[in-house]
Design an enzyme around this catalytic site. Structure first.
Site, mmCIF file in Angstrom:
data_model
loop_
_atom_site.group_PDB
_atom_site.id
_atom_site.type_symbol
_atom_site.label_atom_id
_atom_site.label_comp_id
_atom_site.label_asym_id
_atom_site.label_seq_id
_atom_site.Cartn_x
_atom_site.Cartn_y
_atom_site.Cartn_z
ATOM 1 N N GLY A 128 56.125 -7.383 43.346
ATOM 2 C CA GLY A 128 54.660 -7.645 44.001
ATOM 3 C C GLY A 128 53.739 -7.491 42.902
ATOM 4 O O GLY A 128 53.861 -6.789 41.792
ATOM 5 N N PRO A 129 52.315 -8.016 43.276
ATOM 6 C CA PRO A 129 51.463 -8.009 42.535
ATOM 7 C C PRO A 129 50.960 -6.287 41.957
ATOM 8 O O PRO A 129 51.303 -5.449 42.664
ATOM 9 C CB PRO A 129 50.010 -8.645 43.111
ATOM 10 C CG PRO A 129 50.803 -8.907 44.322
ATOM 11 C CD PRO A 129 52.134 -8.434 44.613
ATOM 12 N N LYS A 141 53.732 -0.054 44.496
ATOM 13 C CA LYS A 141 55.245 -0.011 44.214
ATOM 14 C C LYS A 141 55.543 1.263 43.692
ATOM 15 O O LYS A 141 56.553 2.000 43.870
ATOM 16 C CB LYS A 141 55.675 -1.137 43.148
ATOM 17 C CG LYS A 141 55.153 -2.443 43.468
ATOM 18 C CD LYS A 141 55.745 -3.513 42.734
ATOM 19 C CE LYS A 141 54.617 -3.501 41.304
ATOM 20 N NZ LYS A 141 53.307 -3.915 41.835
ATOM 21 N N THR A 142 54.678 2.082 42.731
ATOM 22 C CA THR A 142 54.913 3.524 42.222
ATOM 23 C C THR A 142 54.892 4.392 43.505
ATOM 24 O O THR A 142 55.955 5.188 43.407
ATOM 25 C CB THR A 142 53.972 3.597 41.234
ATOM 26 O OG1 THR A 142 53.707 2.485 40.254
ATOM 27 C CG2 THR A 142 54.348 5.094 40.437
ATOM 28 N N GLU A 157 21.988 -20.284 43.640
ATOM 29 C CA GLU A 157 22.620 -19.569 44.687
ATOM 30 C C GLU A 157 22.094 -19.951 46.106
ATOM 31 O O GLU A 157 22.913 -20.016 47.007
ATOM 32 C CB GLU A 157 21.930 -18.108 44.732
ATOM 33 C CG GLU A 157 22.737 -17.400 43.287
ATOM 34 C CD GLU A 157 24.140 -17.433 43.213
ATOM 35 O OE1 GLU A 157 24.904 -17.653 43.991
ATOM 36 O OE2 GLU A 157 24.570 -17.854 41.955
ATOM 37 N N HIS A 204 24.474 -22.962 47.072
ATOM 38 C CA HIS A 204 25.654 -22.440 47.690
ATOM 39 C C HIS A 204 25.467 -22.111 48.924
ATOM 40 O O HIS A 204 26.286 -22.382 49.601
ATOM 41 C CB HIS A 204 26.208 -21.348 46.904
ATOM 42 C CG HIS A 204 26.597 -21.630 45.340
ATOM 43 N ND1 HIS A 204 27.689 -22.208 45.259
ATOM 44 C CD2 HIS A 204 26.447 -20.757 44.330
ATOM 45 C CE1 HIS A 204 28.094 -22.517 43.885
ATOM 46 N NE2 HIS A 204 27.203 -21.427 43.214
ATOM 47 N N ASP A 211 32.046 -21.980 38.933
ATOM 48 C CA ASP A 211 32.019 -22.795 40.075
ATOM 49 C C ASP A 211 32.923 -24.231 39.708
ATOM 50 O O ASP A 211 33.821 -24.477 40.620
ATOM 51 C CB ASP A 211 30.956 -23.544 40.354
ATOM 52 C CG ASP A 211 29.711 -22.304 40.648
ATOM 53 O OD1 ASP A 211 30.148 -21.142 41.235
ATOM 54 O OD2 ASP A 211 28.522 -22.362 40.609
HETATM 55 P P1 ATP Z 1 51.418 -1.747 39.064
HETATM 56 O O1 ATP Z 1 52.263 -2.933 39.183
HETATM 57 O O2 ATP Z 1 50.251 -2.039 38.430
HETATM 58 O O3 ATP Z 1 52.263 -0.555 38.055
HETATM 59 P P2 ATP Z 1 51.570 -0.424 41.691
HETATM 60 O O4 ATP Z 1 52.163 -1.497 42.599
HETATM 61 O O5 ATP Z 1 52.871 0.326 40.972
HETATM 62 O O6 ATP Z 1 50.966 -1.191 40.391
HETATM 63 P P3 ATP Z 1 50.570 2.021 42.226
HETATM 64 O O7 ATP Z 1 50.516 2.416 40.953
HETATM 65 O O8 ATP Z 1 51.706 2.460 43.286
HETATM 66 O O9 ATP Z 1 50.555 0.269 42.022
HETATM 67 O O10 ATP Z 1 48.938 1.905 42.997
HETATM 68 C C1 ATP Z 1 48.124 2.592 42.199
HETATM 69 C C2 ATP Z 1 46.941 3.258 43.148
HETATM 70 O O11 ATP Z 1 46.460 2.286 44.291
HETATM 71 C C3 ATP Z 1 47.666 4.181 44.047
HETATM 72 O O12 ATP Z 1 47.453 5.430 43.066
HETATM 73 C C4 ATP Z 1 47.000 4.250 45.575
HETATM 74 O O13 ATP Z 1 45.567 5.247 45.066
HETATM 75 C C5 ATP Z 1 46.459 2.874 45.531
HETATM 76 N N1 ATP Z 1 47.372 2.156 46.353
HETATM 77 C C6 ATP Z 1 48.084 1.076 46.140
HETATM 78 N N2 ATP Z 1 48.605 0.650 46.951
HETATM 79 C C7 ATP Z 1 48.518 1.487 48.242
HETATM 80 C C8 ATP Z 1 48.754 1.618 49.501
HETATM 81 N N3 ATP Z 1 49.741 0.594 49.821
HETATM 82 N N4 ATP Z 1 48.487 2.435 50.282
HETATM 83 C C9 ATP Z 1 47.752 3.463 49.729
HETATM 84 N N5 ATP Z 1 47.152 3.565 48.525
HETATM 85 C C10 ATP Z 1 47.576 2.531 47.574
#
Ligand code: ATP
Length: 491
Positions: free
Chosen positions: A104-105, A110-111, A332, A335, A406
């Site tokens: 995912g982006p 993910k972490t 602006e 737009h 733009d």
């Molecule tokens: P990257 O790919 O850049 O490592 P990631 O997907 O691992 O990013 P995280 O490190 O998990 O993203 O998220 C970064 C911060 O954004 C988290 O510490 C949290 O504060 C917030 N965050 C991101 N996603 C969520 C979520 N689904 N719910 C709550 N907080 C979120």
């Protein structure tokens, strides 16, 4: 341990000095050895760099603390069953998982998911990033991979845990397709070692090891990583939808004093395309803005301003010249008029307070998430993008460099029209369409929409003047004021 040895050496040196032994040669040798050790350590040559220790203490995170990712959470929980009920999985004859890949982006959580997985399964949690394994020296990365897996096993045993989860962020850096990289020997060795370690995971003996990888470029990964038996569960962690964004906002504002006028649902509607990380930053920025104003609570207006800040950047102090300002106001206003003309109620506010790289901007009203667009809707967006430059042309007989973004946006949208079979070329494959044909078609569309936009603005020239004059005076115009100025002139 290090500290004890250093203490003993220092005490011995002091003792030797007191009883009259010349310690200088020993001190010089120690300094040389210490310096060499430090240098090799810094380069990773000794392989003792501590990989994967960062989050251990911080792993108290639950799946409930992650908003808008319910399907990813469910899929991940299912994959974690084998850590929770290993005997059941074996009895059912199911091959246990060795790796889960979160795709995912950036900033979608993910972490967080990996940390929550470790907490949910009460596992040891080690985290590392793909870039930590890549060094200029061949063999260092492979050594670090071995170290990481050994560390996971040892730590689980030491802490009497049944399982360990290893999280590798930016997996694409070390898992890039073999032979692709310029210094590919080191990359290939590191990846090979990861594959060897994954194959060596024995899932019928404690401590169980689960590898969780995260990437936003799964297309770059070596197919060997994705084959069954390795990362065979792939979980999509996408951008949150509206209700997901509301949940995330609730999570990040629960410890903040919100005024009753704060409407999280409206904020969620206005933040289509924001990731969890953006929403976290938005909540934080709103609180900072409230603090700057000396407020005890955070109001809706702080969130509105924080959205602008997250999208466009911090307000800038530099003040454009009066001439530039007049041009920005007209730009602006152009737009805004075309946006309101093509979609009633679409303008939320207009501002000429410089922010980030923009000298001014028009903010759209919150809308429901939209994933499908008709040709006409895209054409309208292109017209809104072109309208700034058209308005400048009508008022000043010339355009400026302020329309570059733009135009880029307009070209990107017109490309979407063609690629989606919504142009006069019909259904095409962009890959097989010659560039000159693509250019001709897109240019024809742009020219047609440019003409339409210009004609509409010429019809409303007086209104354009009135709105830009108001903007010069006020600097910012909200929806209420905007309506007062443009209706009933706009039909
Ligand atoms: P990257 O790919 O850049 O490592 P990631 O997907 O691992 O990013 P995280 O490190 O998990 O993203 O998220 C970064 C911060 O954004 C988290 O510490 C949290 O504060 C917030 N965050 C991101 N996603 C969520 C979520 N689904 N719910 C709550 N907080 C979120």
């Amino acid at each position: 341990m290090k500290e004890i040895i250093l203490g003993i050496i220092t005490a011995a040196l002091i003792f030797m000095a007191i009883i009259g032994i010349n310690v200088m040669p020993v001190v010089v040798v120690l300094i040389i050895v210490g310096g060499l050790y430090y240098l090799l350590h810094a380069q990773g040559m000794l392989g003792v760099k501590n990989i994967g220790a960062a989050y251990e203490k911080d792993a108290e995170l639950h799946f409930e603390d992650i908003g808008g990712q319910s399907s990813a959470v469910n899929e991940l929980k299912e994959a974690l069953e084998f850590l929770l009920k290993p005997e059941y999985i074996v009895n059912m004859g199911i091959r246990p998982l060795k790796g889960v890949l979160l795709i995912g982006p950036p900033g979608t959580g993910k972490t967080l998911l990996a940390r929550a997985a470790a907490n949910y399964t009460s596992s040891v949690f080690l985290v590392a990033s793909g870039s930590e394994f890549i060094e200029m020296y061949a063999g260092v990365g492979a050594k670090r991979i071995r170290q990481l897996f050994n560390e996971a096993r040892q730590k689980a045993k030491r802490l009497h845990k049944k399982s360990a989860i290893i999280f590798i962020d930016e997996l694409e850096i070390l898992g890039v397709k073999r032979g692709r990289h310029s210094s590919h020997m080191e990359y290939d060795q590191t990846l090979n070692q990861l594959l060897v370690e994954m194959d060596g995971i024995i899932q019928d003996k404690e401590p169980y090891i689960l590898l969780i990888g995260a990437t936003n470029r799964e297309d770059m990964l070596d197919p060997a990583l994705l084959r069954p038996g390795r990362f065979d569960r792939q979980v999509q962690v996408g951008l949150p939808d509206r209700s997901g964004r509301e949940q995330i906002l609730k999570i990040h504002t629960h410890n903040k004093p919100l005024n009753d006028d704060v409407d999280l649902m409206a904020i969620a509607r206005a933040t289509f395309g924001f990731s969890g990380a953006h929403l976290e930053s938005l909540s934080n920025e709103a609180a900072i803005l409230a603090m700057r104003e000396g407020e005890e609570e955070i109001y809706q207006r702080h969130f509105s301003e924080a959205i602008d800040k997250v999208i466009m950047g911090e307000k800038l102090n530099h003040k454009p010249s009066a001439e530039e300002l007049a041009r920005v106001c007209v730009h602006e206003s152009g737009h805004a008029i075309i946006s309101e003309y093509t979609q009633r109620g679409s303008v939320s506010s207009i501002s000429i307070i410089p922010r980030g790289k923009a000298l001014g901007f028009m903010r759209k009203s919150p809308q429901d998430d939209q994933y499908l667009y008709t040709a006409r809707q895209i054409e309208h967006q292109i017209m809104v993008a072109l309208a700034g430059a058209m308005a400048e042309e009508i008022k000043f007989n010339s355009r400026s460099t302020g329309a570059r973004n733009d135009f880029e946006q307009a070209w990107q949208l017109v490309g979407e029209l063609v690629a989606n079979g919504l142009s006069s070329l019909g259904i095409i494959s962009r890959e097989h369409l010659p560039d000159d044909k693509f250019f001709c078609e897109t240019k024809t569309i742009i020219d047609r929409l440019e003409k339409q936009t210009r004609e509409i603005l010429q019809d409303y020239e007086t209104l354009l003047e009135k709105l830009s004059d108001a903007l010069v005076r006020e600097e910012s115009i909200d929806r209420q004021e905007f309506e007062k100025i443009i209706y009933p002139s706009l039909t």
